[in-house]
Write a protein that holds these residues in place. Sequence first.
Motif, PDB file in Angstrom:
ATOM      1  N   VAL A 217      -3.805  -9.069  30.774  1.00  0.00           N
ATOM      2  CA  VAL A 217      -3.713  -9.574  32.142  1.00  0.00           C
ATOM      3  C   VAL A 217      -3.385  -8.432  33.108  1.00  0.00           C
ATOM      4  O   VAL A 217      -3.992  -8.307  34.178  1.00  0.00           O
ATOM      5  N   THR A 218      -2.425  -7.579  32.744  1.00  0.00           N
ATOM      6  CA  THR A 218      -2.042  -6.459  33.610  1.00  0.00           C
ATOM      7  C   THR A 218      -3.218  -5.526  33.859  1.00  0.00           C
ATOM      8  O   THR A 218      -3.470  -5.109  35.004  1.00  0.00           O
ATOM      9  N   MET A 219      -3.947  -5.196  32.810  1.00  0.00           N
ATOM     10  CA  MET A 219      -5.073  -4.276  32.957  1.00  0.00           C
ATOM     11  C   MET A 219      -6.168  -4.865  33.849  1.00  0.00           C
ATOM     12  O   MET A 219      -6.697  -4.187  34.734  1.00  0.00           O
ATOM     13  N   ARG A 220      -6.484  -6.144  33.641  1.00  0.00           N
ATOM     14  CA  ARG A 220      -7.557  -6.768  34.426  1.00  0.00           C
ATOM     15  C   ARG A 220      -7.157  -6.912  35.895  1.00  0.00           C
ATOM     16  O   ARG A 220      -7.989  -6.682  36.795  1.00  0.00           O
ATOM     17  N   VAL A 221      -5.907  -7.261  36.178  1.00  0.00           N
ATOM     18  CA  VAL A 221      -5.451  -7.388  37.565  1.00  0.00           C
ATOM     19  C   VAL A 221      -5.526  -6.039  38.272  1.00  0.00           C
ATOM     20  O   VAL A 221      -5.951  -5.946  39.437  1.00  0.00           O
ATOM     21  N   ASN A 222      -5.156  -4.971  37.588  1.00  0.00           N
ATOM     22  CA  ASN A 222      -5.246  -3.636  38.191  1.00  0.00           C
ATOM     23  C   ASN A 222      -6.690  -3.241  38.479  1.00  0.00           C
ATOM     24  O   ASN A 222      -6.973  -2.572  39.481  1.00  0.00           O
ATOM     25  N   GLU A 223      -7.603  -3.651  37.608  1.00  0.00           N
ATOM     26  CA  GLU A 223      -9.013  -3.375  37.867  1.00  0.00           C
ATOM     27  C   GLU A 223      -9.480  -4.070  39.144  1.00  0.00           C
ATOM     28  O   GLU A 223     -10.192  -3.474  39.973  1.00  0.00           O
ATOM     29  N   LEU A 224      -9.086  -5.318  39.352  1.00  0.00           N
ATOM     30  CA  LEU A 224      -9.470  -6.041  40.568  1.00  0.00           C
ATOM     31  C   LEU A 224      -8.834  -5.430  41.812  1.00  0.00           C
ATOM     32  O   LEU A 224      -9.473  -5.340  42.868  1.00  0.00           O
ATOM     33  N   LEU A 225      -7.585  -5.004  41.693  1.00  0.00           N
ATOM     34  CA  LEU A 225      -6.923  -4.367  42.836  1.00  0.00           C
ATOM     35  C   LEU A 225      -7.565  -3.034  43.191  1.00  0.00           C
ATOM     36  O   LEU A 225      -7.680  -2.678  44.372  1.00  0.00           O
ATOM     37  N   ASP A 226      -7.994  -2.286  42.180  1.00  0.00           N
ATOM     38  CA  ASP A 226      -8.679  -1.016  42.443  1.00  0.00           C
ATOM     39  C   ASP A 226     -10.027  -1.246  43.121  1.00  0.00           C
ATOM     40  O   ASP A 226     -10.424  -0.473  44.000  1.00  0.00           O
ATOM     41  N   GLU A 227     -10.722  -2.294  42.702  1.00  0.00           N
ATOM     42  CA  GLU A 227     -12.007  -2.589  43.341  1.00  0.00           C
ATOM     43  C   GLU A 227     -11.826  -2.927  44.824  1.00  0.00           C
ATOM     44  O   GLU A 227     -12.682  -2.604  45.653  1.00  0.00           O
ATOM     45  N   GLY A 228     -10.724  -3.568  45.191  1.00  0.00           N
ATOM     46  CA  GLY A 228     -10.468  -3.916  46.587  1.00  0.00           C
ATOM     47  C   GLY A 228      -9.776  -2.826  47.383  1.00  0.00           C
ATOM     48  O   GLY A 228      -9.545  -3.000  48.582  1.00  0.00           O
ATOM     49  N   ASN A 229      -9.443  -1.675  46.717  1.00  0.00           N
ATOM     50  CA  ASN A 229      -8.771  -0.559  47.403  1.00  0.00           C
ATOM     51  C   ASN A 229      -7.512  -1.013  48.142  1.00  0.00           C
ATOM     52  O   ASN A 229      -7.312  -0.710  49.322  1.00  0.00           O
ATOM     53  N   PHE A 230      -6.645  -1.754  47.432  1.00  0.00           N
ATOM     54  CA  PHE A 230      -5.433  -2.252  48.059  1.00  0.00           C
ATOM     55  C   PHE A 230      -4.273  -1.264  47.978  1.00  0.00           C
ATOM     56  O   PHE A 230      -3.228  -1.487  48.575  1.00  0.00           O
ATOM     57  N   GLY A 231      -4.428  -0.195  47.226  1.00  0.00           N
ATOM     58  CA  GLY A 231      -3.388   0.821  47.173  1.00  0.00           C
ATOM     59  C   GLY A 231      -2.112   0.384  46.487  1.00  0.00           C
ATOM     60  O   GLY A 231      -1.045   0.949  46.730  1.00  0.00           O
ATOM     61  N   ILE A 232      -2.189  -0.638  45.632  1.00  0.00           N
ATOM     62  CA  ILE A 232      -1.012  -1.094  44.884  1.00  0.00           C
ATOM     63  C   ILE A 232      -1.364  -1.156  43.398  1.00  0.00           C
ATOM     64  O   ILE A 232      -2.542  -1.229  43.028  1.00  0.00           O
ATOM     65  N   GLU A 233      -0.330  -1.132  42.561  1.00  0.00           N
ATOM     66  CA  GLU A 233      -0.523  -1.157  41.105  1.00  0.00           C
ATOM     67  C   GLU A 233       0.458  -2.136  40.481  1.00  0.00           C
ATOM     68  O   GLU A 233       1.645  -2.139  40.838  1.00  0.00           O
ATOM     69  N   VAL A 234      -0.043  -2.951  39.569  1.00  0.00           N
ATOM     70  CA  VAL A 234       0.805  -3.882  38.821  1.00  0.00           C
ATOM     71  C   VAL A 234       1.277  -3.178  37.550  1.00  0.00           C
ATOM     72  O   VAL A 234       0.465  -2.765  36.724  1.00  0.00           O
ATOM     73  N   VAL A 235       2.571  -3.017  37.428  1.00  0.00           N
ATOM     74  CA  VAL A 235       3.136  -2.343  36.259  1.00  0.00           C
ATOM     75  C   VAL A 235       3.158  -3.272  35.047  1.00  0.00           C
ATOM     76  O   VAL A 235       2.842  -2.870  33.930  1.00  0.00           O
ATOM     77  N   ASP A 236       3.495  -4.534  35.271  1.00  0.00           N
ATOM     78  CA  ASP A 236       3.577  -5.482  34.151  1.00  0.00           C
ATOM     79  C   ASP A 236       3.525  -6.904  34.689  1.00  0.00           C
ATOM     80  O   ASP A 236       4.013  -7.182  35.783  1.00  0.00           O
ATOM     81  N   VAL A 237       2.917  -7.792  33.905  1.00  0.00           N
ATOM     82  CA  VAL A 237       2.882  -9.225  34.204  1.00  0.00           C
ATOM     83  C   VAL A 237       3.451  -9.954  32.987  1.00  0.00           C
ATOM     84  O   VAL A 237       2.972  -9.745  31.863  1.00  0.00           O
ATOM     85  N   ARG A 238       4.442 -10.804  33.186  1.00  0.00           N
ATOM     86  CA  ARG A 238       5.097 -11.497  32.081  1.00  0.00           C
ATOM     87  C   ARG A 238       5.225 -12.978  32.385  1.00  0.00           C
ATOM     88  O   ARG A 238       5.289 -13.402  33.537  1.00  0.00           O
ATOM     89  N   MET A 239       5.266 -13.762  31.305  1.00  0.00           N
ATOM     90  CA  MET A 239       5.487 -15.202  31.422  1.00  0.00           C
ATOM     91  C   MET A 239       6.983 -15.488  31.363  1.00  0.00           C
ATOM     92  O   MET A 239       7.649 -15.126  30.411  1.00  0.00           O
ATOM     93  N   LYS A 240       7.495 -16.137  32.387  1.00  0.00           N
ATOM     94  CA  LYS A 240       8.893 -16.549  32.380  1.00  0.00           C
ATOM     95  C   LYS A 240       9.083 -17.868  31.652  1.00  0.00           C
ATOM     96  O   LYS A 240      10.048 -18.057  30.931  1.00  0.00           O
ATOM     97  N   ARG A 241       8.126 -18.773  31.840  1.00  0.00           N
ATOM     98  CA  ARG A 241       8.335 -20.133  31.348  1.00  0.00           C
ATOM     99  C   ARG A 241       6.988 -20.806  31.142  1.00  0.00           C
ATOM    100  O   ARG A 241       6.035 -20.585  31.893  1.00  0.00           O
ATOM    101  N   ILE A 242       6.903 -21.613  30.094  1.00  0.00           N
ATOM    102  CA  ILE A 242       5.723 -22.438  29.828  1.00  0.00           C
ATOM    103  C   ILE A 242       6.201 -23.879  29.684  1.00  0.00           C
ATOM    104  O   ILE A 242       6.970 -24.184  28.771  1.00  0.00           O
ATOM    105  N   ASP A 243       5.765 -24.748  30.577  1.00  0.00           N
ATOM    106  CA  ASP A 243       6.191 -26.144  30.567  1.00  0.00           C
ATOM    107  C   ASP A 243       4.988 -27.064  30.451  1.00  0.00           C
ATOM    108  O   ASP A 243       3.838 -26.652  30.649  1.00  0.00           O
TER     109      ASP A 243
END
Length: 340
Positions: free
Chosen positions: A198-224
């Motif tokens: 998930v982290t890698m794919r989100v960074n790819e989308l952000l790079d395509e949009g040239n948003f100048g930000i990077e996601v270091v990590d994406v984690r699940m807090k809770r599954i209900d």
Amino acid sequence: MTNDKNPFKSMEEKFLEKQRAKQAQGDSKVAGTIPPTKKPIEVKKFAKWALVLTALFAIAVILMANIFVVKENEYRVVRQFGEITRIVKDPGINIKIPFIQSVTTLPKNQMVYNVSESEINTKDKKRIIIDNYAIWKITDARKMISNARNIVNAELRMEEYIYSVVLAELGQLTYAEVINDDKDKNNTSSRGDLNDRVTMRVNELLDEGNFGIEVVDVRMKRIDLPQENEQSIYTRMISERQSTAQKYLSEGDAEKRAIEAETDREVTELLATAKKDAAVIHAEGEAEAAKIYNDTFSKDPEFYNLYRTLQSYSKTIGEDTMIILPADSPYAKVLTGYFE
């Protein structure tokens, strides 16, 4: 009195005027000459210095108002008439043009963003509620401002990408694979490296949009589970766990019986082998004893007869036994010591 003016003051002024006139004509040695007053000159000097000090103070105030400090954990964005002129990344003291340029701040350190809860369908059509959080940072402040304008818009765009990627990834997993994060002997969980994907794919989308930000990590807090499906899912989970437990019990019982049967077979084989070996050893011992008896008794037949007779006594005669023997019987002869 028609004249309210002080006559002595008028005379003093006339006297001073005459003295100034004489001084102007070069007669400076007249006795009793009074020098001209210095008050106008001192007032002019004071006004000059006051003006200089005021100008210096105004310059200092303007300089202090336009000096800005860049800290280690921030970017400082300098704008001129709304356009970005420069972005200061290195910490230190900087200055901007007064009244023309303005300075805003953006964080350089990592930030935590709580993604909104969302409902997702798994591969086996189970509805679950996912609650994620993301750790992110600004890598290019100019791109971030140009395409996202501010941090709030950047987080909203990042949340959209995270939701779409998580939806696609969890749609390929079953409900059991999503909630079960146990690791096997190869240290691999049932849902794999989901967070990394998930982290890698989100960074790819952000790079395509040239948003100048990077996601270091994406984690699940809770599954209900959705509230309307929660009880049915719990019931099914209990049933599945009971079925699995019964399966383990049946397999354990079958394994137990197989082990007991194998053990009984090995015990039977060992006992049979032991009995066989014991019989062989006993027979060999009997044969060896018979041989020893024969060798021993053949050397003295009379002693052998005596020994055998005594053995027969010990077997046939008890404590209450009464024996009537003929005089010529072998027992009588042995007892009387008579031998022919």
